[in-house]
Design a protein around this motif. Structure first.
Motif, PDB file in Angstrom:
ATOM      1  N   UNK A 255      -5.532 -37.675 -16.150  1.00  0.00           N
ATOM      2  CA  UNK A 255      -5.246 -36.264 -15.871  1.00  0.00           C
ATOM      3  C   UNK A 255      -3.883 -35.915 -16.444  1.00  0.00           C
ATOM      4  N   UNK A 256      -3.855 -34.881 -17.298  1.00  0.00           N
ATOM      5  CA  UNK A 256      -2.608 -34.329 -17.828  1.00  0.00           C
ATOM      6  C   UNK A 256      -2.226 -33.146 -16.955  1.00  0.00           C
ATOM      7  N   UNK A 257      -1.087 -33.246 -16.278  1.00  0.00           N
ATOM      8  CA  UNK A 257      -0.626 -32.198 -15.358  1.00  0.00           C
ATOM      9  C   UNK A 257       0.446 -31.368 -16.052  1.00  0.00           C
ATOM     10  N   UNK A 287      -7.175 -44.404  -8.150  1.00  0.00           N
ATOM     11  CA  UNK A 287      -7.430 -44.990  -9.476  1.00  0.00           C
ATOM     12  C   UNK A 287      -7.191 -44.063 -10.657  1.00  0.00           C
ATOM     13  N   UNK A 288      -6.921 -42.775 -10.440  1.00  0.00           N
ATOM     14  CA  UNK A 288      -6.687 -41.901 -11.591  1.00  0.00           C
ATOM     15  C   UNK A 288      -5.283 -42.148 -12.153  1.00  0.00           C
ATOM     16  N   UNK A 289      -5.170 -41.934 -13.465  1.00  0.00           N
ATOM     17  CA  UNK A 289      -3.887 -42.105 -14.134  1.00  0.00           C
ATOM     18  C   UNK A 289      -3.410 -40.728 -14.589  1.00  0.00           C
ATOM     19  N   UNK A 290      -2.136 -40.413 -14.333  1.00  0.00           N
ATOM     20  CA  UNK A 290      -1.609 -39.093 -14.598  1.00  0.00           C
ATOM     21  C   UNK A 290      -0.416 -39.175 -15.543  1.00  0.00           C
ATOM     22  N   UNK A 291      -0.195 -38.057 -16.239  1.00  0.00           N
ATOM     23  CA  UNK A 291       1.017 -37.852 -17.017  1.00  0.00           C
ATOM     24  C   UNK A 291       1.461 -36.411 -16.800  1.00  0.00           C
ATOM     25  N   UNK A 292       2.760 -36.220 -16.616  1.00  0.00           N
ATOM     26  CA  UNK A 292       3.297 -34.922 -16.219  1.00  0.00           C
ATOM     27  C   UNK A 292       4.073 -34.299 -17.367  1.00  0.00           C
ATOM     28  N   UNK A 338      -4.892 -36.508 -25.007  1.00  0.00           N
ATOM     29  CA  UNK A 338      -6.062 -36.980 -24.247  1.00  0.00           C
ATOM     30  C   UNK A 338      -7.245 -37.277 -25.153  1.00  0.00           C
ATOM     31  N   UNK A 339      -7.329 -36.632 -26.298  1.00  0.00           N
ATOM     32  CA  UNK A 339      -8.512 -36.755 -27.146  1.00  0.00           C
ATOM     33  C   UNK A 339      -8.764 -38.195 -27.565  1.00  0.00           C
ATOM     34  N   UNK A 340      -7.741 -38.977 -27.746  1.00  0.00           N
ATOM     35  CA  UNK A 340      -7.935 -40.352 -28.177  1.00  0.00           C
ATOM     36  C   UNK A 340      -8.054 -41.350 -27.044  1.00  0.00           C
ATOM     37  N   UNK A 341      -8.077 -40.898 -25.795  1.00  0.00           N
ATOM     38  CA  UNK A 341      -8.135 -41.817 -24.661  1.00  0.00           C
ATOM     39  C   UNK A 341      -9.594 -41.979 -24.208  1.00  0.00           C
ATOM     40  N   UNK A 342     -10.009 -43.202 -23.845  1.00  0.00           N
ATOM     41  CA  UNK A 342     -11.401 -43.410 -23.401  1.00  0.00           C
ATOM     42  C   UNK A 342     -11.601 -42.924 -21.958  1.00  0.00           C
ATOM     43  N   UNK A 343     -12.857 -42.798 -21.562  1.00  0.00           N
ATOM     44  CA  UNK A 343     -13.186 -42.444 -20.185  1.00  0.00           C
ATOM     45  C   UNK A 343     -13.087 -40.946 -19.905  1.00  0.00           C
ATOM     46  N   UNK A 344     -13.078 -40.619 -18.618  1.00  0.00           N
ATOM     47  CA  UNK A 344     -13.024 -39.218 -18.191  1.00  0.00           C
ATOM     48  C   UNK A 344     -11.601 -38.691 -18.346  1.00  0.00           C
ATOM     49  N   UNK A 345     -11.506 -37.426 -18.768  1.00  0.00           N
ATOM     50  CA  UNK A 345     -10.207 -36.813 -19.007  1.00  0.00           C
ATOM     51  C   UNK A 345     -10.235 -35.381 -18.496  1.00  0.00           C
ATOM     52  N   UNK A 371     -14.333 -29.327 -28.241  1.00  0.00           N
ATOM     53  CA  UNK A 371     -14.725 -30.427 -29.118  1.00  0.00           C
ATOM     54  C   UNK A 371     -14.388 -31.785 -28.518  1.00  0.00           C
ATOM     55  N   UNK A 372     -13.273 -31.862 -27.812  1.00  0.00           N
ATOM     56  CA  UNK A 372     -12.875 -33.126 -27.192  1.00  0.00           C
ATOM     57  C   UNK A 372     -13.499 -33.312 -25.812  1.00  0.00           C
ATOM     58  N   UNK A 373     -14.246 -32.285 -25.323  1.00  0.00           N
ATOM     59  CA  UNK A 373     -14.882 -32.317 -24.009  1.00  0.00           C
ATOM     60  C   UNK A 373     -13.844 -32.584 -22.911  1.00  0.00           C
ATOM     61  N   UNK A 374     -12.802 -31.776 -22.945  1.00  0.00           N
ATOM     62  CA  UNK A 374     -11.727 -31.891 -21.953  1.00  0.00           C
ATOM     63  C   UNK A 374     -11.716 -30.613 -21.123  1.00  0.00           C
ATOM     64  N   UNK A 375     -12.084 -30.674 -19.845  1.00  0.00           N
ATOM     65  CA  UNK A 375     -12.019 -29.473 -19.004  1.00  0.00           C
ATOM     66  C   UNK A 375     -10.571 -29.133 -18.639  1.00  0.00           C
ATOM     67  N   UNK A 376     -10.305 -27.833 -18.535  1.00  0.00           N
ATOM     68  CA  UNK A 376      -8.979 -27.359 -18.135  1.00  0.00           C
ATOM     69  C   UNK A 376      -9.125 -26.654 -16.780  1.00  0.00           C
ATOM     70  N   UNK A 377      -8.508 -27.238 -15.755  1.00  0.00           N
ATOM     71  CA  UNK A 377      -8.520 -26.647 -14.414  1.00  0.00           C
ATOM     72  C   UNK A 377      -7.236 -25.846 -14.242  1.00  0.00           C
ATOM     73  N   UNK A 378      -7.359 -24.580 -13.886  1.00  0.00           N
ATOM     74  CA  UNK A 378      -6.229 -23.664 -13.844  1.00  0.00           C
ATOM     75  C   UNK A 378      -5.899 -23.326 -12.383  1.00  0.00           C
ATOM     76  N   UNK A 379      -4.584 -23.476 -12.042  1.00  0.00           N
ATOM     77  CA  UNK A 379      -4.064 -22.991 -10.765  1.00  0.00           C
ATOM     78  C   UNK A 379      -3.068 -21.885 -11.095  1.00  0.00           C
ATOM     79  N   UNK A 380      -3.393 -20.645 -10.730  1.00  0.00           N
ATOM     80  CA  UNK A 380      -2.581 -19.495 -11.109  1.00  0.00           C
ATOM     81  C   UNK A 380      -1.895 -18.914  -9.881  1.00  0.00           C
TER      82      UNK A 380
END
Length: 459
Positions: A255-257, A287-292, A338-345, A371-380
């Motif tokens: 997860x990219x925060x 078990x999730x890995x994050x980067x801020x 994230x595009x080059x990382x394996x697994x769920x992103x 294209x990279x199949x990366x969902x973006x969850x938005x908190x506004x």
């Protein structure tokens, strides 16, 4: 003028024949006149007698007509009298029958009155006995209620019968009505909902069964309570069952925060963001890995990819608010890494405004994420600068979710709701009853019963 009087012959003497004399002419006229006069008199007398006879005949005819009229009137009167007499006889017979019926009804009423008195006395005795039994049943049900709390459906059946009994017997049903109001209502799940048994194991004298409920679109359903579950063991319904809901991680996710550090998030917004983001990373890390990342005038990483929530929490506490909002550049930076990382992103984006750098376009970053199949969850955090349409488009186009907070205090709830979407709600049913080899079935939310498989598997 002399008149000749013939002499009667005496007995025994021969008869003498007198000589015939003819009238003279003078005498003949006088005789004729007398004859005519006599005839006229006779005629007059005859006419008088004829008229008198005719008059009498007319009177007799009138009398005969009047007599016939009187006879007809008498016959009509006799007919009417007979009809009246017949009607009177019929009415008298009807009255006599009704009188007999009335006498029979009175006799029956006297008999029924006697029977009614007996029935009323028996009814009062039966009602009093029933009320005593009903009052005893209500007391027993009230004492049984604490033992039924583990099965709200059974409680509802018991208290419904108690309320009906109280109403029928004129007893106080307030306790039953209040108990029914306090019982939770069961939830009705949509058709297509699927129940999956994740495990069944023995725990001392109890059995533990883990169940996951998946909606028609594959979403995991949370928020169910004991009233939504019905567990059967063969033909027997199990009542001593408690239900608890736990959230388990759905697996490892990178997860990219991205946190908006522009000048519009100063003050209460910045403090509310820290208060909401720290529990979020503590709940998801490992078990999730994050980067801020923090984006203001530039996009800068604050932490490396790590499972350690303390590292992310320390970085969040140092957040300051100043500069612009390079929103699209921040999304591109995270997506390319994230595009080059394996697994769920996934990307989690917090902002209160709109892109101000114009270094990228929304269409370009959306194409990259799709294209990279990366969902973006938005908190506004909504403000006058928030571009709601663009933020909702980012979330919906990439397959993410959109969470809006009208006030800074609501950020905690929105981040918690987002954290739950990365987890899997699992229901643990504790069965405190003896089980044999009979199959178990579970019914959830009014759906058809589902057989529970014997084998178990880990969630």
């Amino acid at each position: 003028m002399s008149t000749h009087i013939p002499q009667r012959p005496s007995a025994g003497s021969p008869a003498k024949i007198a000589p015939r004399r003819f009238p003279t002419p003078g005498r003949r006229s006088t005789g004729h006149l007398l004859i005519v006069t006599g005839l006229l008199g006779l005629l007059a007398v005859g006419s008088a007698f004829s008229w008198m006879f005719y008059a009498q005949q007319q009177q007799l005819a009138a009398l005969h007509l009047e007599q016939r009229t009187l006879q007809d009137s008498h016959a009509e009167l006799e007919r009417r009298r007979q009809e009246t007499a017949d009607r009177l006889d019929a009415r008298t017979s009807e009255l006599r029958e009704r009188t007999e019926e009335l006498d029979a009804s009175r006799s029956q009423a006297r008999s029924l009155t006697s029977d009614r008195d007996v029935a009323l006395a028996a009814g009062r005795a039966a009602r009093e006995a029933t009320q005593r039994l009903a009052a005893r049943a209500l007391t027993q049900w009230s004492s049984l209620a604490p033992q039924l709390k583990t099965d709200p459906a059974l409680c509802r059946d018991v208290w419904s019968h108690a309320q009906e009994l109280a109403v029928a017997q004129g007893l106080d049903g307030t306790a039953a009505a209040e108990a029914l109001k306090r019982l939770p209502a069961s939830r009705t799940l949509p058709p297509g909902t699927r129940v999956t048994v994740l495990g069944l194991k023995r725990d001392a004298e109890s059995w533990l069964m883990d169940v996951a409920v998946t909606g028609p679109r594959g979403e995991l359903i949370g928020g169910l309570r004991r009233a939504d579950f019905e567990v059967n063991h063969g033909e027997r319904r199990l009542h001593a069952v408690t239900v608890s809901e736990t959230n388990r991680s759905s697996g490892r996710v990178d997860i990219a925060l991205l946190l908006d550090g522009s000048s519009s998030t100063t003050g209460a917004a910045n403090e509310a963001l820290k208060a909401a983001a720290i529990p979020f990373v503590e709940q998801l890390a490992n078990p999730s890995r994050l980067k801020l990342w923090r984006f203001a005038d530039t996009v800068e990483p604050l932490t490396p990819w790590t499972f350690d929530p303390d590292v992310h929490a320390a970085a969040i506490r140092t957040l300051t608010a100043k500069g612009g909002t390079p929103l699209y550049q921040a999304i591109r930076t995270a997506a390319e890494e994230l595009r080059g990382r394996p697994g769920s992103r996934a990307i989690v984006l917090f902002t209160d405004g709109n892109d101000s750098s114009r270094q990228d376009s929304v269409d370009a970053v959306l194409t990259l994420c799709r294209q990279a199949e990366i969902p973006v969850h938005v908190v506004a955090l909504q403000s006058r600068e928030t571009n709601v349409d663009v933020l909702q488009r980012i979330a919906s186009t990439t397959g993410g979710t959109y969470h809006a907070a009208a006030h800074p205090e609501q950020l905690i709830d929105e981040f918690q709701a987002l954290a739950r979407s990365f987890q899997r709600p699992v229901y643990q049913l504790r069965i405190d009853e003896r089980l044999d080899v009979s199959p178990l079935t579970v019914r959830v939310g009014g759906l058809p019963a589902v057989s529970i498989p014997v084998e178990t598997r880990q969630p």
